[in-house]
Write a protein that holds these residues in place. Sequence first.
Motif, short mmCIF file in Angstrom:
data_model
loop_
_atom_site.label_atom_id
_atom_site.label_comp_id
_atom_site.label_asym_id
_atom_site.label_seq_id
_atom_site.Cartn_x
_atom_site.Cartn_y
_atom_site.Cartn_z
N ARG A 112 -46.51 -30.75 96.34
CA ARG A 112 -47.21 -31.60 95.34
C ARG A 112 -46.83 -33.06 95.51
N LEU A 113 -45.56 -33.33 95.81
CA LEU A 113 -45.10 -34.72 95.88
C LEU A 113 -45.26 -35.34 97.26
N THR A 114 -45.13 -34.55 98.32
CA THR A 114 -45.11 -35.12 99.67
C THR A 114 -46.46 -35.04 100.36
N ASP A 115 -47.36 -34.20 99.85
CA ASP A 115 -48.66 -34.04 100.51
C ASP A 115 -49.78 -34.09 99.48
N PRO A 116 -49.94 -35.22 98.78
CA PRO A 116 -50.94 -35.28 97.71
C PRO A 116 -52.37 -35.06 98.20
N LEU A 117 -52.68 -35.46 99.43
CA LEU A 117 -54.04 -35.26 99.94
C LEU A 117 -54.32 -33.80 100.23
N GLY A 118 -53.32 -33.08 100.72
CA GLY A 118 -53.51 -31.68 101.03
C GLY A 118 -53.27 -30.75 99.86
N TRP A 119 -52.73 -31.29 98.76
CA TRP A 119 -52.37 -30.46 97.61
C TRP A 119 -53.56 -29.70 97.01
N PRO A 120 -54.73 -30.29 96.80
CA PRO A 120 -55.84 -29.52 96.23
C PRO A 120 -56.21 -28.29 97.05
N ASP A 121 -56.17 -28.41 98.39
CA ASP A 121 -56.49 -27.25 99.23
C ASP A 121 -55.43 -26.17 99.09
N ARG A 122 -54.17 -26.58 98.97
CA ARG A 122 -53.10 -25.59 98.78
C ARG A 122 -53.28 -24.85 97.45
N VAL A 123 -53.67 -25.58 96.41
CA VAL A 123 -53.89 -24.95 95.11
C VAL A 123 -55.02 -23.93 95.21
N THR A 124 -56.09 -24.29 95.89
CA THR A 124 -57.22 -23.36 96.06
C THR A 124 -56.78 -22.10 96.81
N GLU A 125 -56.00 -22.27 97.87
CA GLU A 125 -55.53 -21.12 98.65
C GLU A 125 -54.61 -20.23 97.82
N LEU A 126 -53.74 -20.84 97.06
CA LEU A 126 -52.81 -20.07 96.25
C LEU A 126 -53.54 -19.27 95.17
N ARG A 127 -54.54 -19.87 94.57
CA ARG A 127 -55.26 -19.19 93.50
C ARG A 127 -56.15 -18.06 94.03
N ALA A 128 -56.46 -18.08 95.31
CA ALA A 128 -57.23 -17.00 95.91
C ALA A 128 -56.35 -15.84 96.36
N HIS A 129 -55.05 -15.99 96.24
CA HIS A 129 -54.09 -14.99 96.73
C HIS A 129 -53.74 -14.01 95.61
N PRO A 130 -53.44 -12.76 95.92
CA PRO A 130 -53.04 -11.78 94.90
C PRO A 130 -51.79 -12.18 94.11
N LEU A 131 -51.01 -13.13 94.62
CA LEU A 131 -49.84 -13.59 93.88
C LEU A 131 -50.21 -14.11 92.50
N LEU A 132 -51.37 -14.76 92.40
CA LEU A 132 -51.73 -15.37 91.12
C LEU A 132 -51.85 -14.31 90.02
N ALA A 133 -52.43 -13.17 90.33
CA ALA A 133 -52.56 -12.11 89.34
C ALA A 133 -51.19 -11.63 88.88
N HIS A 134 -50.24 -11.56 89.80
CA HIS A 134 -48.88 -11.17 89.42
C HIS A 134 -48.27 -12.20 88.48
N LEU A 135 -48.44 -13.46 88.82
CA LEU A 135 -47.89 -14.53 87.98
C LEU A 135 -48.50 -14.51 86.59
N HIS A 136 -49.77 -14.14 86.50
CA HIS A 136 -50.45 -14.16 85.21
C HIS A 136 -50.15 -12.94 84.35
N ALA A 137 -49.30 -12.03 84.85
CA ALA A 137 -48.75 -11.00 83.97
C ALA A 137 -47.81 -11.61 82.94
N CYS A 138 -47.33 -12.81 83.23
CA CYS A 138 -46.52 -13.57 82.27
C CYS A 138 -47.47 -14.21 81.26
N PRO A 139 -47.36 -13.88 79.96
CA PRO A 139 -48.32 -14.42 78.98
C PRO A 139 -48.25 -15.93 78.83
#
Length: 303
Positions: A38-65
């Motif tokens: 987030r701090l060192t690659d601000p231009l690439g950060w939006p693409d990283r966010v998109t990739e992360l949200r498309a990954h099954p990890l996000l569903a696991h994280l959202h088990a946390c209310p």
Amino acid sequence: MTTIDSTVQLADEVLALFEAQRDWDAANRLWPALWSWRLTDPLGWPDRVTELRAHPLLAHLHACPFTHRAFHKPRGYAGDAVMLDHMYGLTLAFPHPASPGGRLYAYTTNSPAAQAVRARRSRLAALIDRAAARRPDARIVALAAGHGRELGQSEAVRRGQPITFVAVDQDPESLGELGRSYPDVRVEPVTGNIQDVITGDLTFDADVVYAAGLFDYLPDSAARRLTTRMAQMLRPGGEMLVANFVPDCPDIGFMEACMDWRLITRTEEQVRALFVDVPEPDRVVTDQDGYGTVTYGLWSRPT
């Protein structure tokens, strides 16, 4: 620790750690990586966010209310008063501590940002108590008051001093909860848009006025105007406090990527600059908390 450049590779590794119930290892792998990107690659950060949200990890994280609520925003914004109650430990809506969501919840609600929010509540309570010591019937104005949980930590409130708590918030549900929680406090709820405060259409007389989480959502021009309006509300000897998350908050990457919780952050110098139009701006005292998360600006009107 080996550096990972691939968002998907990081997400794969973190999810595997979570599935092995190595939750703290997973969190301690994910948070610093997101912070760094987030701090060192601000231009690439939006693409990283998109990739992360498309990954099954996000569903696991959202088990946390806590994480799930921020992302889905049932009241229209991430940092609502219910979210703060999670950080304060003042909610019954928490998962079983042995469940995947419960183990993650233990981490997210004890992160540096959560600890800083709890410390912020204590600072607000001390501000109320200083005003009550100067004037037993002090008028306290809280902008974006939420549930006003600082009242529960105020010694003046516990002693039953006749302070008046003017609670300004756009959310009537939050104001209703505040009134129910503190029936012995003289609360004046004001359902209002902060824009009306900025323009001067809504103003108050105050011995203390503060905005704890509001400036995290205001652009510079509105923030400077609001700071000036807050100063105008103060009686002689009164104090005003603004708080703002800092750009390198340890949780900033996780908050944006996984919680969709986006803040307008400011350094200590940038918070000081918000007081430029306040009388005697050199009277402002700024400092940063011990969690590397929140900067404060405190200004007092001369007696």
